[in-house]
Motif scaffolding. Structure first.
Motif, PDB file in Angstrom:
ATOM      1  N   GLY A   1      -1.525   9.484  -7.312  1.00  0.00           N
ATOM      2  CA  GLY A   1      -0.559  10.449  -8.164  1.00  0.00           C
ATOM      3  C   GLY A   1      -0.346  11.989  -7.829  1.00  0.00           C
ATOM      4  N   MET A   2      -1.709  12.581  -7.522  1.00  0.00           N
ATOM      5  CA  MET A   2      -1.619  14.049  -7.075  1.00  0.00           C
ATOM      6  C   MET A   2      -0.601  14.218  -5.878  1.00  0.00           C
ATOM      7  SD  MET A   2      -5.537  15.406  -7.854  1.00  0.00           S
ATOM      8  CE  MET A   2      -5.084  16.735  -6.934  1.00  0.00           C
ATOM      9  N   GLY A   3      -1.100  13.349  -4.765  1.00  0.00           N
ATOM     10  CA  GLY A   3      -0.295  13.478  -3.404  1.00  0.00           C
ATOM     11  C   GLY A   3       0.995  13.223  -3.770  1.00  0.00           C
ATOM     12  N   GLN A   4       1.537  11.956  -4.695  1.00  0.00           N
ATOM     13  CA  GLN A   4       2.911  11.586  -4.845  1.00  0.00           C
ATOM     14  C   GLN A   4       3.792  12.829  -5.266  1.00  0.00           C
ATOM     15  OE1 GLN A   4       4.614  10.893  -7.488  1.00  0.00           O
ATOM     16  NE2 GLN A   4       6.514   9.777  -7.238  1.00  0.00           N
ATOM     17  N   VAL A   5       3.513  13.353  -6.291  1.00  0.00           N
ATOM     18  CA  VAL A   5       4.167  14.513  -6.920  1.00  0.00           C
ATOM     19  C   VAL A   5       4.127  15.689  -5.728  1.00  0.00           C
ATOM     20  CG1 VAL A   5       2.514  15.591  -8.442  1.00  0.00           C
ATOM     21  CG2 VAL A   5       5.147  15.506  -8.945  1.00  0.00           C
ATOM     22  N   SER A   6       3.058  16.041  -5.380  1.00  0.00           N
ATOM     23  CA  SER A   6       2.870  17.244  -4.370  1.00  0.00           C
ATOM     24  C   SER A   6       3.741  16.965  -3.320  1.00  0.00           C
ATOM     25  CB  SER A   6       1.439  17.330  -4.039  1.00  0.00           C
ATOM     26  OG  SER A   6       0.630  17.732  -5.122  1.00  0.00           O
ATOM     27  N   ASN A   7       3.690  16.115  -2.755  1.00  0.00           N
ATOM     28  CA  ASN A   7       4.459  15.649  -1.626  1.00  0.00           C
ATOM     29  C   ASN A   7       6.097  15.872  -1.815  1.00  0.00           C
ATOM     30  OD1 ASN A   7       5.773  12.730   0.059  1.00  0.00           O
ATOM     31  ND2 ASN A   7       6.108  14.885   0.581  1.00  0.00           N
ATOM     32  N   TYR A   8       6.410  15.594  -3.198  1.00  0.00           N
ATOM     33  CA  TYR A   8       8.008  15.592  -3.209  1.00  0.00           C
ATOM     34  C   TYR A   8       8.272  17.075  -3.787  1.00  0.00           C
ATOM     35  CZ  TYR A   8      12.266  14.610  -6.095  1.00  0.00           C
ATOM     36  OH  TYR A   8      13.804  14.773  -6.368  1.00  0.00           O
ATOM     37  N   LEU A   9       7.348  17.789  -4.564  1.00  0.00           N
ATOM     38  CA  LEU A   9       7.656  19.087  -4.926  1.00  0.00           C
ATOM     39  C   LEU A   9       7.812  19.980  -3.791  1.00  0.00           C
ATOM     40  CD1 LEU A   9       5.667  19.505  -8.134  1.00  0.00           C
ATOM     41  CD2 LEU A   9       8.122  19.307  -7.897  1.00  0.00           C
ATOM     42  N   VAL A  10       6.904  19.632  -2.795  1.00  0.00           N
ATOM     43  CA  VAL A  10       6.805  20.681  -1.731  1.00  0.00           C
ATOM     44  C   VAL A  10       7.854  20.472  -0.714  1.00  0.00           C
ATOM     45  CG1 VAL A  10       5.286  21.489   0.334  1.00  0.00           C
ATOM     46  CG2 VAL A  10       4.324  21.013  -1.908  1.00  0.00           C
ATOM     47  N   ALA A  11       8.284  19.110  -0.618  1.00  0.00           N
ATOM     48  CA  ALA A  11       9.669  18.950   0.336  1.00  0.00           C
ATOM     49  C   ALA A  11      10.803  19.644  -0.256  1.00  0.00           C
ATOM     50  CB  ALA A  11       9.744  17.490   0.434  1.00  0.00           C
ATOM     51  N   PHE A  12      10.733  19.285  -1.598  1.00  0.00           N
ATOM     52  CA  PHE A  12      12.060  19.859  -2.466  1.00  0.00           C
ATOM     53  C   PHE A  12      12.152  21.496  -2.109  1.00  0.00           C
ATOM     54  CE2 PHE A  12      14.163  21.823  -5.819  1.00  0.00           C
ATOM     55  CZ  PHE A  12      15.473  20.744  -6.246  1.00  0.00           C
ATOM     56  N   VAL A  13      10.982  22.307  -2.140  1.00  0.00           N
ATOM     57  CA  VAL A  13      11.057  23.694  -2.184  1.00  0.00           C
ATOM     58  C   VAL A  13      11.373  24.020  -0.675  1.00  0.00           C
ATOM     59  CG1 VAL A  13       9.574  25.659  -2.364  1.00  0.00           C
ATOM     60  CG2 VAL A  13       9.429  24.024  -4.154  1.00  0.00           C
ATOM     61  N   LEU A  14      10.639  23.351   0.379  1.00  0.00           N
ATOM     62  CA  LEU A  14      11.003  23.703   1.606  1.00  0.00           C
ATOM     63  C   LEU A  14      12.307  23.537   1.957  1.00  0.00           C
ATOM     64  CD1 LEU A  14       9.531  24.368   4.290  1.00  0.00           C
ATOM     65  CD2 LEU A  14       9.196  21.954   4.761  1.00  0.00           C
ATOM     66  N   GLY A  15      12.861  22.466   1.571  1.00  0.00           N
ATOM     67  CA  GLY A  15      14.444  22.313   1.722  1.00  0.00           C
ATOM     68  C   GLY A  15      15.141  23.410   1.354  1.00  0.00           C
TER      69      GLY A  15
END
Length: 289
Positions: free
Chosen positions: A218-232
């Protein structure tokens, strides 16, 4: 708080500093689609517990070696009134059976249930030998694997709660980690975490181990999404980031979400389903290059 004019100037300075990235060239297109692609596994994982922890139809298990007549084997489970919202029909109990010592006695004496014996007078007991689960939909779920029914039924919704506690924790720390170590490093680290810990989950020997690993997933799932969002949002141009943040990320996440039931339809064993859910994350790792 910065004055409005100062904030506007800083935004303009940022746009000027990143103008060399272009508007919608090959670099922007590649970043857009690959970042969106990286969140497809997030959609697959988000509600996988619906299938991993579904509760198949079940009833108390009767040991096969018992010398019971067919009539008593078919009548060994008491009937209970179903949920009134479903009409209140009588259905076999999921958590009790008639006491086997009494049932064996009646069977050996040749007495018939409901004819010679009033079943309402026969004492009941819990499912001391475990449960028999229907396998017409699922070969196995964590519920049927570890008997998370009756007195243990609270563990099934608790599993989902633990996953979302991991999501909450990841939401709180992913921003600080990506600021400290860099967006790309944290993004791919969390993709790897999802793949590795989901693979380890396949070999979970018990419910507690499964939940501990599920928290990390669960930690990895949301962190992946949020960081990808911010990077974009940081790399893409002004007009493209609007599409990226509204349609792009949402549609690709939704694509993963829609693929989940299709995948679960063909893979009806929870361990094999975990393996299948792990593969998309593995396929995203080479995007590092």
């Amino acid at each position: 708080m910065l004055p409005e004019s100062s904030a506007t100037n800083k935004a303009a300075d940022y746009e000027a500093a990143t103008s060399f990235l272009g508007e919608w060239g090959r670099f922007q297109q590649r970043v857009f689609f690959l970042l969106c692609l990286s969140v497809v596994p997030n959609g697959l994982i988000a509600f996988s517990i619906v299938f991993l922890a579904d509760t198949p139809a079940h009833r108390c298990l009767l040991p096969a070696h018992l010398n019971l007549s067919a009539a008593w084997r078919n009548s060994s489970i008491p009937l209970e009134e179903e949920d009134s919202s479903r009409g209140g029909a009588l259905v076999p109990s999921k958590c009790s059976r008639y006491k086997l010592e009494h049932v064996l006695n009646y069977s050996e004496r040749g007495l018939l249930p409901g004819v010679d014996v009033n079943l309402s007078n026969v004492p009941k007991e819990g499912c001391l030998d475990g449960w028999a689960f229907d396998q017409s939909v699922y070969t196995s779920t964590i519920v049927s694997e570890w008997n998370l029914v009756c007195d243990e039924s609270w563990k099934s919704p608790m599993t989902s709660s633990i996953f979302f506690c991991g999501v909450l924790t990841g939401s709180l720390i992913s921003g600080q980690l990506s600021d400290r170590f860099g967006r790309k490093i944290v993004m791919f680290a969390t993709i790897a975490i999802q793949a590795v810990f989901r693979f380890i989950q396949v070999f979970s020997p018990n419910w507690i181990t499964f939940c501990a690993l599920y928290f990390i997933v669960g930690m990895g799932q949301v962190s992946n999404y949020l960081v990808a969002f911010v990077l974009g949002m940081e790399v893409l141009s002004l007009h493209i980031r609007t599409i990226f943040s509204t349609a792009g990320m949402s549609l690709f996440f939704g694509a993963g979400y829609m693929l989940l039931p299709l995948l679960a339809f063909f893979v009806n064993d929870w361990r094999m389903l975990l393996l299948a859910l792990m593969l998309p994350s593995c396929l995203c790792l080479p995007l590092w290059w």
